[in-house]
Design a protein around this motif. Structure first.
Motif, PDB file in Angstrom:
ATOM      1  N   PHE A 108      40.475  29.941  34.298  1.00  0.00           N
ATOM      2  CA  PHE A 108      40.097  31.547  34.610  1.00  0.00           C
ATOM      3  C   PHE A 108      39.546  32.461  36.247  1.00  0.00           C
ATOM      4  O   PHE A 108      40.079  33.741  36.508  1.00  0.00           O
ATOM      5  CB  PHE A 108      38.593  31.801  34.177  1.00  0.00           C
ATOM      6  N   ARG A 109      40.201  31.340  36.804  1.00  0.00           N
ATOM      7  CA  ARG A 109      40.223  32.148  38.586  1.00  0.00           C
ATOM      8  C   ARG A 109      41.332  32.494  38.615  1.00  0.00           C
ATOM      9  O   ARG A 109      42.121  33.074  38.952  1.00  0.00           O
ATOM     10  CB  ARG A 109      39.768  31.022  39.305  1.00  0.00           C
ATOM     11  N   SER A 110      42.402  31.367  37.764  1.00  0.00           N
ATOM     12  CA  SER A 110      43.883  32.136  38.168  1.00  0.00           C
ATOM     13  C   SER A 110      43.770  33.828  37.766  1.00  0.00           C
ATOM     14  O   SER A 110      44.460  34.011  38.164  1.00  0.00           O
ATOM     15  CB  SER A 110      44.675  31.173  37.776  1.00  0.00           C
ATOM     16  N   ALA A 111      43.784  33.328  36.397  1.00  0.00           N
ATOM     17  CA  ALA A 111      43.706  35.093  35.626  1.00  0.00           C
ATOM     18  C   ALA A 111      42.680  36.464  36.339  1.00  0.00           C
ATOM     19  O   ALA A 111      43.162  36.962  36.504  1.00  0.00           O
ATOM     20  CB  ALA A 111      43.507  34.872  34.312  1.00  0.00           C
ATOM     21  N   PHE A 112      41.672  35.904  36.385  1.00  0.00           N
ATOM     22  CA  PHE A 112      40.772  36.416  37.204  1.00  0.00           C
ATOM     23  C   PHE A 112      41.913  37.217  38.312  1.00  0.00           C
ATOM     24  O   PHE A 112      41.399  38.363  38.590  1.00  0.00           O
ATOM     25  CB  PHE A 112      39.628  36.065  37.446  1.00  0.00           C
ATOM     26  N   ASN A 119      42.417  45.253  46.947  1.00  0.00           N
ATOM     27  CA  ASN A 119      41.959  45.164  48.171  1.00  0.00           C
ATOM     28  C   ASN A 119      41.114  46.119  48.906  1.00  0.00           C
ATOM     29  O   ASN A 119      41.042  46.303  50.051  1.00  0.00           O
ATOM     30  CB  ASN A 119      43.177  46.415  48.674  1.00  0.00           C
ATOM     31  N   THR A 120      39.724  45.514  48.434  1.00  0.00           N
ATOM     32  CA  THR A 120      38.428  46.332  48.882  1.00  0.00           C
ATOM     33  C   THR A 120      37.618  44.918  49.907  1.00  0.00           C
ATOM     34  O   THR A 120      38.720  44.089  48.975  1.00  0.00           O
ATOM     35  CB  THR A 120      37.634  46.559  48.213  1.00  0.00           C
ATOM     36  N   GLY A 121      36.832  45.074  50.275  1.00  0.00           N
ATOM     37  CA  GLY A 121      35.523  43.835  50.255  1.00  0.00           C
ATOM     38  C   GLY A 121      35.097  43.183  49.402  1.00  0.00           C
ATOM     39  O   GLY A 121      35.345  42.415  48.854  1.00  0.00           O
ATOM     40  N   GLN A 122      35.224  44.123  47.829  1.00  0.00           N
ATOM     41  CA  GLN A 122      34.793  43.661  46.551  1.00  0.00           C
ATOM     42  C   GLN A 122      35.503  42.233  45.969  1.00  0.00           C
ATOM     43  O   GLN A 122      35.133  41.671  45.705  1.00  0.00           O
ATOM     44  CB  GLN A 122      34.636  44.720  45.767  1.00  0.00           C
ATOM     45  N   ASP A 123      37.342  42.951  46.675  1.00  0.00           N
ATOM     46  CA  ASP A 123      38.149  41.926  45.641  1.00  0.00           C
ATOM     47  C   ASP A 123      38.049  40.186  46.487  1.00  0.00           C
ATOM     48  O   ASP A 123      37.633  40.024  45.663  1.00  0.00           O
ATOM     49  CB  ASP A 123      39.372  42.461  46.275  1.00  0.00           C
ATOM     50  N   LYS A 124      37.306  40.649  47.621  1.00  0.00           N
ATOM     51  CA  LYS A 124      37.490  39.081  48.490  1.00  0.00           C
ATOM     52  C   LYS A 124      36.766  38.107  48.469  1.00  0.00           C
ATOM     53  O   LYS A 124      36.661  37.206  47.464  1.00  0.00           O
ATOM     54  CB  LYS A 124      37.109  39.828  49.645  1.00  0.00           C
ATOM     55  N   ASP A 125      34.623  38.978  47.806  1.00  0.00           N
ATOM     56  CA  ASP A 125      33.857  38.255  47.835  1.00  0.00           C
ATOM     57  C   ASP A 125      34.487  37.922  45.958  1.00  0.00           C
ATOM     58  O   ASP A 125      33.532  37.243  45.616  1.00  0.00           O
ATOM     59  CB  ASP A 125      32.852  39.237  47.403  1.00  0.00           C
ATOM     60  N   ALA A 126      34.766  39.129  45.163  1.00  0.00           N
ATOM     61  CA  ALA A 126      35.126  38.322  43.664  1.00  0.00           C
ATOM     62  C   ALA A 126      36.043  37.070  43.166  1.00  0.00           C
ATOM     63  O   ALA A 126      35.260  36.461  42.805  1.00  0.00           O
ATOM     64  CB  ALA A 126      35.931  39.321  42.663  1.00  0.00           C
ATOM     65  N   ARG A 127      36.723  37.494  44.131  1.00  0.00           N
ATOM     66  CA  ARG A 127      37.470  35.866  44.184  1.00  0.00           C
ATOM     67  C   ARG A 127      37.452  35.064  44.918  1.00  0.00           C
ATOM     68  O   ARG A 127      37.389  33.575  44.120  1.00  0.00           O
ATOM     69  CB  ARG A 127      39.244  36.315  45.312  1.00  0.00           C
ATOM     70  N   ALA A 128      36.060  34.695  45.862  1.00  0.00           N
ATOM     71  CA  ALA A 128      35.673  34.187  46.327  1.00  0.00           C
ATOM     72  C   ALA A 128      34.500  33.388  45.634  1.00  0.00           C
ATOM     73  O   ALA A 128      34.269  31.975  44.713  1.00  0.00           O
ATOM     74  CB  ALA A 128      34.654  34.373  47.341  1.00  0.00           C
ATOM     75  N   LEU A 129      33.945  34.369  44.923  1.00  0.00           N
ATOM     76  CA  LEU A 129      32.700  33.901  43.842  1.00  0.00           C
ATOM     77  C   LEU A 129      33.151  33.357  42.505  1.00  0.00           C
ATOM     78  O   LEU A 129      33.421  32.357  42.112  1.00  0.00           O
ATOM     79  CB  LEU A 129      32.075  35.019  43.192  1.00  0.00           C
ATOM     80  N   ALA A 130      34.429  33.480  42.019  1.00  0.00           N
ATOM     81  CA  ALA A 130      36.035  32.771  41.000  1.00  0.00           C
ATOM     82  C   ALA A 130      36.199  31.510  41.341  1.00  0.00           C
ATOM     83  O   ALA A 130      36.270  30.397  40.930  1.00  0.00           O
ATOM     84  CB  ALA A 130      36.934  33.458  40.628  1.00  0.00           C
ATOM     85  N   GLU A 131      36.747  31.293  42.891  1.00  0.00           N
ATOM     86  CA  GLU A 131      36.256  29.725  43.384  1.00  0.00           C
ATOM     87  C   GLU A 131      34.982  29.158  43.620  1.00  0.00           C
ATOM     88  O   GLU A 131      35.815  27.120  43.666  1.00  0.00           O
ATOM     89  CB  GLU A 131      37.275  30.027  44.648  1.00  0.00           C
TER      90      GLU A 131
END
Length: 156
Positions: free
Chosen positions: A50-54, A65-77
């Motif tokens: 899921f993390r990879s696909a997400f 390329n926004t702060g939300q992008d980084k936060d979302a990826r960090a949440l999946a990790e």
């Protein structure tokens, strides 16, 4: 007067039986340790997929390329790490009570993102598989999920 008491007592008895039988149903839903361990292992493995696909899907989404992008990826990790901790702890001790709620909480946040951003079908299907496993684990531990199946959008 006597008839009212008899009716009330009978009604209380029926309510008590219903409550007792529903309590037994909750315990019957608890997976045995072997099944729980297998479910947690599947969840751990599926959270990696899921993390990879997400991540790939987020990269193509409206929040790239926004702060939300980084936060979302960090949440999946974080979710992936939490599922790993859940599995490892349960495998070693056959108990994981304090590890279930953080997984469910993160899942609630991810659930909102997956459906609000309308990510691709690969990501959504991967999420729904993990979400089903989370549901079974949460039910076994009596942990309420912050979302319900009725909130999942219907796809044509």
């Amino acid at each position: 007067m006597l008839a009212c008491r008899l009716f009330r007592n009978s009604l209380c008895g029926v309510v008590a039986l219903i409550l007792l039988s529903s309590g037994a149903a909750v315990h019957a839903q608890r997976l045995n340790d072997k099944d729980l361990e297998r479910m947690m292992k599947n969840l751990r493995d599926d959270s990696k997929d899921f993390r990879s696909a997400f991540s790939a899907s987020i990269h193509k989404s409206s929040i790239r390329n926004t702060g939300q992008d980084k936060d979302a990826r960090a949440l999946a990790e974080q979710f992936e790490k939490q599922t790993d901790e859940l599995y490892k702890h349960f495998k070693g001790s056959k108990a994981a009570d304090p590890y279930v709620w953080p997984v469910v909480r993160s899942a609630g946040e991810l659930d909102r993102l997956v459906y609000s951003l309308e990510l691709d079908s690969k990501t959504t299907l991967s999420w729904e598989k993990a979400r089903s496993e989370i549901h079974q684990i949460a039910t076994s531990y009596g942990v309420a999920e912050p979302y319900s199946q009725s909130q999942v959008p219907i796809r044509n």
